[in-house]
Motif scaffolding. Structure first.
Motif, PDB file in Angstrom:
ATOM      1  N   ASP A  14       0.786  -1.254  -0.018  1.00 51.26           N
ATOM      2  CA  ASP A  14       0.069   0.070  -0.025  1.00 51.26           C
ATOM      3  C   ASP A  14       0.746   1.243   0.162  1.00 51.26           C
ATOM      4  OD1 ASP A  14      -2.492  -1.567   0.153  1.00 51.26           O
ATOM      5  OD2 ASP A  14      -2.539  -1.457   2.439  1.00 51.26           O
ATOM      6  N   VAL A  15       1.847   1.233   0.764  1.00 51.69           N
ATOM      7  CA  VAL A  15       2.758   2.280   0.748  1.00 51.69           C
ATOM      8  C   VAL A  15       3.595   2.602  -0.360  1.00 51.69           C
ATOM      9  CG1 VAL A  15       4.891   3.401   1.896  1.00 51.69           C
ATOM     10  CG2 VAL A  15       3.286   2.094   3.402  1.00 51.69           C
ATOM     11  N   SER A  16       4.094   1.564  -1.112  1.00 47.35           N
ATOM     12  CA  SER A  16       4.786   1.694  -2.205  1.00 47.35           C
ATOM     13  C   SER A  16       3.576   2.160  -3.487  1.00 47.35           C
ATOM     14  CB  SER A  16       5.196   0.194  -2.828  1.00 47.35           C
ATOM     15  OG  SER A  16       6.414  -0.166  -1.809  1.00 47.35           O
ATOM     16  N   GLU A  17       2.408   1.700  -3.474  1.00 47.26           N
ATOM     17  CA  GLU A  17       1.519   2.293  -4.582  1.00 47.26           C
ATOM     18  C   GLU A  17       1.403   3.802  -4.354  1.00 47.26           C
ATOM     19  OE1 GLU A  17      -1.722  -0.406  -4.245  1.00 47.26           O
ATOM     20  OE2 GLU A  17      -0.886  -1.960  -5.527  1.00 47.26           O
ATOM     21  N   ALA A  18       1.177   3.968  -2.893  1.00 43.21           N
ATOM     22  CA  ALA A  18       0.922   5.473  -2.749  1.00 43.21           C
ATOM     23  C   ALA A  18       2.178   6.318  -3.216  1.00 43.21           C
ATOM     24  CB  ALA A  18       0.523   5.852  -1.176  1.00 43.21           C
ATOM     25  N   VAL A  19       3.204   5.923  -2.950  1.00 46.14           N
ATOM     26  CA  VAL A  19       4.482   6.640  -3.342  1.00 46.14           C
ATOM     27  C   VAL A  19       4.528   6.781  -4.749  1.00 46.14           C
ATOM     28  CG1 VAL A  19       6.958   6.511  -3.495  1.00 46.14           C
ATOM     29  CG2 VAL A  19       5.829   6.096  -1.114  1.00 46.14           C
ATOM     30  N   ALA A  37       0.910  10.210   2.843  1.00 46.32           N
ATOM     31  CA  ALA A  37       0.067   9.593   3.950  1.00 46.32           C
ATOM     32  C   ALA A  37      -1.527  10.351   3.500  1.00 46.32           C
ATOM     33  CB  ALA A  37       0.295  10.579   5.144  1.00 46.32           C
ATOM     34  N   THR A  38      -1.496  11.444   2.703  1.00 43.15           N
ATOM     35  CA  THR A  38      -2.849  11.681   2.086  1.00 43.15           C
ATOM     36  C   THR A  38      -3.319  10.641   1.036  1.00 43.15           C
ATOM     37  OG1 THR A  38      -2.367  14.278   2.483  1.00 43.15           O
ATOM     38  CG2 THR A  38      -3.885  13.493   0.877  1.00 43.15           C
ATOM     39  N   ALA A  39      -2.398  10.438   0.280  1.00 40.96           N
ATOM     40  CA  ALA A  39      -2.670   9.257  -0.837  1.00 40.96           C
ATOM     41  C   ALA A  39      -3.169   8.121  -0.293  1.00 40.96           C
ATOM     42  CB  ALA A  39      -1.393   9.242  -1.826  1.00 40.96           C
ATOM     43  N   MET A  40      -2.497   7.742   0.915  1.00 39.15           N
ATOM     44  CA  MET A  40      -2.943   6.596   1.781  1.00 39.15           C
ATOM     45  C   MET A  40      -4.051   6.471   2.361  1.00 39.15           C
ATOM     46  SD  MET A  40       0.718   4.853   2.899  1.00 39.15           S
ATOM     47  CE  MET A  40      -0.207   3.300   3.521  1.00 39.15           C
ATOM     48  N   GLY A  41      -4.580   7.858   2.769  1.00 44.59           N
ATOM     49  CA  GLY A  41      -5.820   7.982   3.652  1.00 44.59           C
ATOM     50  C   GLY A  41      -5.473   7.532   5.220  1.00 44.59           C
ATOM     51  N   VAL A  42      -4.066   8.134   5.519  1.00 44.13           N
ATOM     52  CA  VAL A  42      -3.675   7.663   6.943  1.00 44.13           C
ATOM     53  C   VAL A  42      -3.038   9.099   7.412  1.00 44.13           C
ATOM     54  CG1 VAL A  42      -3.329   5.263   6.286  1.00 44.13           C
ATOM     55  CG2 VAL A  42      -1.509   6.857   6.087  1.00 44.13           C
ATOM     56  N   SER A  43      -2.551   9.011   8.714  1.00 40.45           N
ATOM     57  CA  SER A  43      -1.819  10.078   9.215  1.00 40.45           C
ATOM     58  C   SER A  43      -0.372   9.950   8.822  1.00 40.45           C
ATOM     59  CB  SER A  43      -2.160   9.905  10.864  1.00 40.45           C
ATOM     60  OG  SER A  43      -1.219   8.891  11.451  1.00 40.45           O
ATOM     61  N   ALA A  61      11.493   5.541  -2.712  1.00 39.64           N
ATOM     62  CA  ALA A  61      10.907   5.873  -4.007  1.00 39.64           C
ATOM     63  C   ALA A  61      11.882   5.428  -5.141  1.00 39.64           C
ATOM     64  CB  ALA A  61      10.524   7.419  -4.124  1.00 39.64           C
ATOM     65  N   LEU A  62      13.026   5.934  -4.899  1.00 40.24           N
ATOM     66  CA  LEU A  62      14.321   5.676  -6.057  1.00 40.24           C
ATOM     67  C   LEU A  62      14.210   4.091  -6.183  1.00 40.24           C
ATOM     68  CD1 LEU A  62      17.046   8.183  -5.053  1.00 40.24           C
ATOM     69  CD2 LEU A  62      15.613   8.298  -7.349  1.00 40.24           C
ATOM     70  N   ASP A  63      14.101   3.358  -5.242  1.00 39.76           N
ATOM     71  CA  ASP A  63      14.240   1.761  -5.497  1.00 39.76           C
ATOM     72  C   ASP A  63      13.139   1.345  -6.169  1.00 39.76           C
ATOM     73  OD1 ASP A  63      16.405   1.761  -4.024  1.00 39.76           O
ATOM     74  OD2 ASP A  63      15.613   1.174  -1.977  1.00 39.76           O
TER      75      ASP A  63
END
Length: 203
Positions: A14-19, A37-43, A61-63
């Motif tokens: 989920d984090v990777s997709e949001a990044v 965080a906004t893209a994930m809907g989390v704090s 992100a570079l990875d």
């Protein structure tokens, strides 16, 4: 409270997709903990369990970008020599919407890399790996007579990468001036110029 190991792995995708969504929309200039965080809907606090600093987020992100670049569809490599060098150079250029988006993200990362010695070293390493994958094909082209016998494959690989990335930047800033057919023709002209080079002593 930090997430449990199982939860951490479950959230990593989920984090990777949001990044990636933030990068595609705003580039590295807009990549912040708050934006992800906004893209994930989390704090932002929750996200900081995964990335305590912006630098950690940028490194991730570079990875992701490097993996996406490595997994992109590529042209077939016909045979060792200039035909394969041509395919490799065309694969770098922004000739499709996906390649254009990917190149825009890479270019947006340069400012951050130039400001950070470790990131700059990693970027230099990426260019070194690209040159090293191209060099054997230039050696094969020289041995097959496609290039002058005095050609230096290592220097030609550096020249080819520099030419192609310069064309990438021009095409991103002025796509009407550098559409697909113009970029392709410029690569062909560049490779033809390498094949025509002669040792001054032969004149």
């Amino acid at each position: 409270m930090p997430p449990a190991p199982g939860d951490r792995e479950a959230r990593r995708k989920d984090v990777s997709e949001a990044v990636w969504r933030v990068l595609a929309d705003k580039g590295f200039g807009g990549l912040t903990l708050r934006a992800v965080a906004t893209a994930m809907g989390v704090s932002t606090g929750m996200l900081m369990h995964y990335f305590p600093t912006k630098r950690a987020l940028v490194t991730h992100a570079l990875d992701l970008l490097e993996k996406d670049t490595a997994q992109r569809p590529r042209r077939a490599h016909p045979e060792p020599g200039l035909a394969t060098v041509r395919a490799m150079l065309l694969d770098i250029l922004p000739l499709t919407p996906d390649d254009t988006a990917r190149n825009r993200i890479w270019v947006s990362s340069w400012d951050l890399s130039l400001a950070d010695d470790a990131l700059a070293a990693e970027q230099a390493g990426r260019y070194a790996r690209l040159r090293s994958t191209m060099r054997p094909h230039l050696e094969a082209a020289r041995d097959a007579g496609e290039l002058p016998a005095t050609a230096d494959p290592e220097q030609l690989a550096a020249t080819a990468v520099a030419f192609t990335h310069g064309l990438v930047v021009q095409a991103l800033f002025d796509p009407d001036r550098f559409p697909l057919d113009v970029q392709t023709a410029m690569v062909d002209s560049f490779l033809a110029s390498l094949a025509r080079r002669q040792d001054p002593s032969d004149d």
